[in-house]
Scaffold this motif. Structure first.
Motif, PDB file in Angstrom:
ATOM      1  N   THR A   1      15.817  -8.219 -58.217  1.00 54.44           N
ATOM      2  CA  THR A   1      16.240  -8.760 -56.924  1.00 54.44           C
ATOM      3  C   THR A   1      15.227  -8.424 -55.842  1.00 54.44           C
ATOM      4  OG1 THR A   1      18.552  -8.557 -57.602  1.00 54.44           O
ATOM      5  CG2 THR A   1      18.134  -8.828 -55.251  1.00 54.44           C
ATOM      6  N   ILE A   2      14.733  -7.196 -55.861  1.00 55.20           N
ATOM      7  CA  ILE A   2      13.716  -6.789 -54.887  1.00 55.20           C
ATOM      8  C   ILE A   2      12.425  -7.565 -55.131  1.00 55.20           C
ATOM      9  CG2 ILE A   2      12.257  -4.868 -54.122  1.00 55.20           C
ATOM     10  CD1 ILE A   2      14.726  -3.027 -54.682  1.00 55.20           C
ATOM     11  N   ALA A   3      12.008  -7.677 -56.378  1.00 54.61           N
ATOM     12  CA  ALA A   3      10.774  -8.394 -56.708  1.00 54.61           C
ATOM     13  C   ALA A   3      10.864  -9.873 -56.317  1.00 54.61           C
ATOM     14  CB  ALA A   3      10.471  -8.265 -58.193  1.00 54.61           C
ATOM     15  N   ASP A   4      12.046 -10.470 -56.480  1.00 57.83           N
ATOM     16  CA  ASP A   4      12.232 -11.876 -56.122  1.00 57.83           C
ATOM     17  C   ASP A   4      12.051 -12.133 -54.630  1.00 57.83           C
ATOM     18  OD1 ASP A   4      12.669 -12.519 -58.756  1.00 57.83           O
ATOM     19  OD2 ASP A   4      14.850 -12.725 -58.557  1.00 57.83           O
ATOM     20  N   SER A   5      12.173 -11.091 -53.822  1.00 60.20           N
ATOM     21  CA  SER A   5      11.990 -11.257 -52.374  1.00 60.20           C
ATOM     22  C   SER A   5      10.514 -11.386 -52.005  1.00 60.20           C
ATOM     23  CB  SER A   5      12.601 -10.078 -51.612  1.00 60.20           C
ATOM     24  OG  SER A   5      11.780  -8.928 -51.741  1.00 60.20           O
ATOM     25  N   ASN A   6       9.624 -11.008 -52.931  1.00 58.53           N
ATOM     26  CA  ASN A   6       8.166 -11.059 -52.723  1.00 58.53           C
ATOM     27  C   ASN A   6       7.683 -10.193 -51.561  1.00 58.53           C
ATOM     28  OD1 ASN A   6       7.642 -12.860 -54.885  1.00 58.53           O
ATOM     29  ND2 ASN A   6       8.336 -14.546 -53.612  1.00 58.53           N
ATOM     30  N   ILE A   7       8.473  -9.199 -51.200  1.00 58.54           N
ATOM     31  CA  ILE A   7       8.085  -8.259 -50.141  1.00 58.54           C
ATOM     32  C   ILE A   7       8.299  -6.849 -50.683  1.00 58.54           C
ATOM     33  CG2 ILE A   7       8.503  -7.481 -47.773  1.00 58.54           C
ATOM     34  CD1 ILE A   7       9.920 -10.213 -47.314  1.00 58.54           C
ATOM     35  N   PRO A   8       7.278  -6.008 -50.646  1.00 58.98           N
ATOM     36  CA  PRO A   8       7.494  -4.628 -51.099  1.00 58.98           C
ATOM     37  C   PRO A   8       8.452  -3.908 -50.136  1.00 58.98           C
ATOM     38  CG  PRO A   8       5.183  -4.992 -50.454  1.00 58.98           C
ATOM     39  CD  PRO A   8       5.908  -6.270 -50.248  1.00 58.98           C
ATOM     40  N   PRO A   9       9.316  -3.047 -50.658  1.00 58.04           N
ATOM     41  CA  PRO A   9      10.302  -2.364 -49.807  1.00 58.04           C
ATOM     42  C   PRO A   9       9.699  -1.665 -48.587  1.00 58.04           C
ATOM     43  CG  PRO A   9      10.820  -1.972 -52.097  1.00 58.04           C
ATOM     44  CD  PRO A   9       9.489  -2.692 -52.067  1.00 58.04           C
ATOM     45  N   GLU A  10       8.515  -1.105 -48.733  1.00 60.24           N
ATOM     46  CA  GLU A  10       7.908  -0.394 -47.596  1.00 60.24           C
ATOM     47  C   GLU A  10       7.524  -1.347 -46.456  1.00 60.24           C
ATOM     48  OE1 GLU A  10       4.702  -1.037 -50.731  1.00 60.24           O
ATOM     49  OE2 GLU A  10       6.726  -0.203 -50.741  1.00 60.24           O
TER      50      GLU A  10
ATOM     51  N   ILE B   1      19.076  -7.840 -49.216  1.00 58.72           N
ATOM     52  CA  ILE B   1      18.964  -7.431 -50.623  1.00 58.72           C
ATOM     53  C   ILE B   1      20.247  -6.707 -51.043  1.00 58.72           C
ATOM     54  CG2 ILE B   1      17.759  -5.901 -52.260  1.00 58.72           C
ATOM     55  CD1 ILE B   1      15.972  -8.200 -51.620  1.00 58.72           C
ATOM     56  N   VAL B   2      20.702  -5.775 -50.215  1.00 52.00           N
ATOM     57  CA  VAL B   2      21.930  -5.030 -50.524  1.00 52.00           C
ATOM     58  C   VAL B   2      23.104  -5.998 -50.626  1.00 52.00           C
ATOM     59  CG1 VAL B   2      23.573  -3.304 -49.669  1.00 52.00           C
ATOM     60  CG2 VAL B   2      21.116  -2.857 -49.546  1.00 52.00           C
ATOM     61  N   TRP B   3      23.185  -6.975 -49.733  1.00 50.00           N
ATOM     62  CA  TRP B   3      24.282  -7.946 -49.770  1.00 50.00           C
ATOM     63  C   TRP B   3      24.223  -8.811 -51.022  1.00 50.00           C
ATOM     64  CZ3 TRP B   3      23.726  -9.733 -43.984  1.00 50.00           C
ATOM     65  CH2 TRP B   3      24.165  -8.696 -43.150  1.00 50.00           C
ATOM     66  N   GLU B   4      23.021  -9.194 -51.402  1.00 47.60           N
ATOM     67  CA  GLU B   4      22.870  -9.983 -52.626  1.00 47.60           C
ATOM     68  C   GLU B   4      23.329  -9.173 -53.837  1.00 47.60           C
ATOM     69  OE1 GLU B   4      19.411 -12.252 -55.198  1.00 47.60           O
ATOM     70  OE2 GLU B   4      19.072 -11.916 -53.068  1.00 47.60           O
ATOM     71  N   LEU B   5      22.948  -7.906 -53.896  1.00 46.64           N
ATOM     72  CA  LEU B   5      23.383  -7.035 -54.990  1.00 46.64           C
ATOM     73  C   LEU B   5      24.896  -6.836 -54.949  1.00 46.64           C
ATOM     74  CD1 LEU B   5      20.462  -4.470 -54.817  1.00 46.64           C
ATOM     75  CD2 LEU B   5      20.890  -6.107 -56.671  1.00 46.64           C
ATOM     76  N   THR B   6      25.449  -6.769 -53.738  1.00 42.80           N
ATOM     77  CA  THR B   6      26.895  -6.622 -53.589  1.00 42.80           C
ATOM     78  C   THR B   6      27.606  -7.861 -54.124  1.00 42.80           C
ATOM     79  OG1 THR B   6      26.599  -5.178 -51.677  1.00 42.80           O
ATOM     80  CG2 THR B   6      28.762  -6.191 -51.932  1.00 42.80           C
ATOM     81  N   ASN B   7      27.061  -9.033 -53.853  1.00 39.30           N
ATOM     82  CA  ASN B   7      27.638 -10.274 -54.377  1.00 39.30           C
ATOM     83  C   ASN B   7      27.651 -10.273 -55.901  1.00 39.30           C
ATOM     84  OD1 ASN B   7      28.107 -11.313 -51.843  1.00 39.30           O
ATOM     85  ND2 ASN B   7      26.227 -12.499 -51.784  1.00 39.30           N
ATOM     86  N   GLN B   8      26.667  -9.603 -56.502  1.00 39.38           N
ATOM     87  CA  GLN B   8      26.587  -9.492 -57.964  1.00 39.38           C
ATOM     88  C   GLN B   8      27.401  -8.318 -58.489  1.00 39.38           C
ATOM     89  OE1 GLN B   8      22.516  -9.824 -59.537  1.00 39.38           O
ATOM     90  NE2 GLN B   8      21.901 -10.524 -57.498  1.00 39.38           N
ATOM     91  N   ARG B   9      28.054  -7.585 -57.582  1.00 39.32           N
ATOM     92  CA  ARG B   9      28.897  -6.415 -57.895  1.00 39.32           C
ATOM     93  C   ARG B   9      28.113  -5.251 -58.492  1.00 39.32           C
ATOM     94  NH1 ARG B   9      34.199  -8.016 -57.151  1.00 39.32           N
ATOM     95  NH2 ARG B   9      34.581 -10.239 -57.355  1.00 39.32           N
TER      96      ARG B   9
ATOM     97  N   ALA C   1      19.299   2.768 -53.167  1.00 38.24           N
ATOM     98  CA  ALA C   1      18.699   3.565 -52.091  1.00 38.24           C
ATOM     99  C   ALA C   1      17.271   3.963 -52.449  1.00 38.24           C
ATOM    100  CB  ALA C   1      19.551   4.799 -51.822  1.00 38.24           C
ATOM    101  N   LYS C   2      17.081   4.407 -53.675  1.00 39.17           N
ATOM    102  CA  LYS C   2      15.749   4.834 -54.115  1.00 39.17           C
ATOM    103  C   LYS C   2      14.761   3.676 -54.084  1.00 39.17           C
ATOM    104  CE  LYS C   2      14.134   5.719 -58.465  1.00 39.17           C
ATOM    105  NZ  LYS C   2      14.329   6.184 -59.827  1.00 39.17           N
ATOM    106  N   GLN C   3      15.152   2.537 -54.661  1.00 41.98           N
ATOM    107  CA  GLN C   3      14.222   1.415 -54.755  1.00 41.98           C
ATOM    108  C   GLN C   3      13.938   0.746 -53.413  1.00 41.98           C
ATOM    109  OE1 GLN C   3      14.450  -1.374 -57.969  1.00 41.98           O
ATOM    110  NE2 GLN C   3      15.431   0.102 -59.345  1.00 41.98           N
ATOM    111  N   LEU C   4      14.913   0.781 -52.502  1.00 40.48           N
ATOM    112  CA  LEU C   4      14.698   0.181 -51.179  1.00 40.48           C
ATOM    113  C   LEU C   4      14.213   1.200 -50.141  1.00 40.48           C
ATOM    114  CD1 LEU C   4      17.688  -2.308 -50.788  1.00 40.48           C
ATOM    115  CD2 LEU C   4      15.259  -2.850 -51.048  1.00 40.48           C
ATOM    116  N   GLU C   5      14.032   2.435 -50.595  1.00 42.25           N
ATOM    117  CA  GLU C   5      13.579   3.512 -49.713  1.00 42.25           C
ATOM    118  C   GLU C   5      14.530   3.693 -48.529  1.00 42.25           C
ATOM    119  OE1 GLU C   5       9.459   2.635 -48.848  1.00 42.25           O
ATOM    120  OE2 GLU C   5       8.933   2.657 -50.977  1.00 42.25           O
TER     121      GLU C   5
END
Length: 107
Positions: A49-58, A68-76, A88-92
């Motif tokens: 999901t993070i990679a699909d955004s094409n933007i590094p978390p930093e 990103i968090v909302w998209e993951l929430t939609n996927q439960r 939290a770790k992957q999105l810093e």
């Protein structure tokens, strides 16, 4: 078992199902991998999901991380064991920030 077969029979041909199941012609192929722990499954979905955004978390803005968090929430995904800390770790972010973003979506 009969109910499961009825469910599969009503799906359109070629529909991709979770965990590698696909329906082709009159044959149902099921691929299971019980060796993959749920934590690894959650980690891979979070990473994708993070990679699909094409933007590094930093380089992400607060809004982009929230989305990103909302998209993951939609996927439960946050309901899976260990997923909040992995998000939290992957999105810093801190875990409390992840929970806050989730609560903002629910409002």
């Amino acid at each position: 078992m009969k109910a499961a077969h009825q469910f599969v029979d009503c799906l359109p041909m070629g529909v991709s199902m979770t965990m590698g199941e696909t329906i082709t012609g009159s044959t149902t192929m099921v691929e299971e991998n019980l060796d993959v722990p749920i934590v690894s499954f959650a980690e891979s979905i979070i990473s994708k999901t993070i990679a699909d955004s094409n933007i590094p978390p930093e380089r992400m803005t607060r809004q982009e991380k929230m989305e990103i968090v909302w998209e993951l929430t939609n996927q439960r995904i946050p309901r899976m064991k260990g997923a909040i800390s992995e998000i939290a770790k992957q999105l810093e972010l801190s875990e409390s920030t992840v929970y806050r973003y989730i609560s903002l979506k629910e409002d």
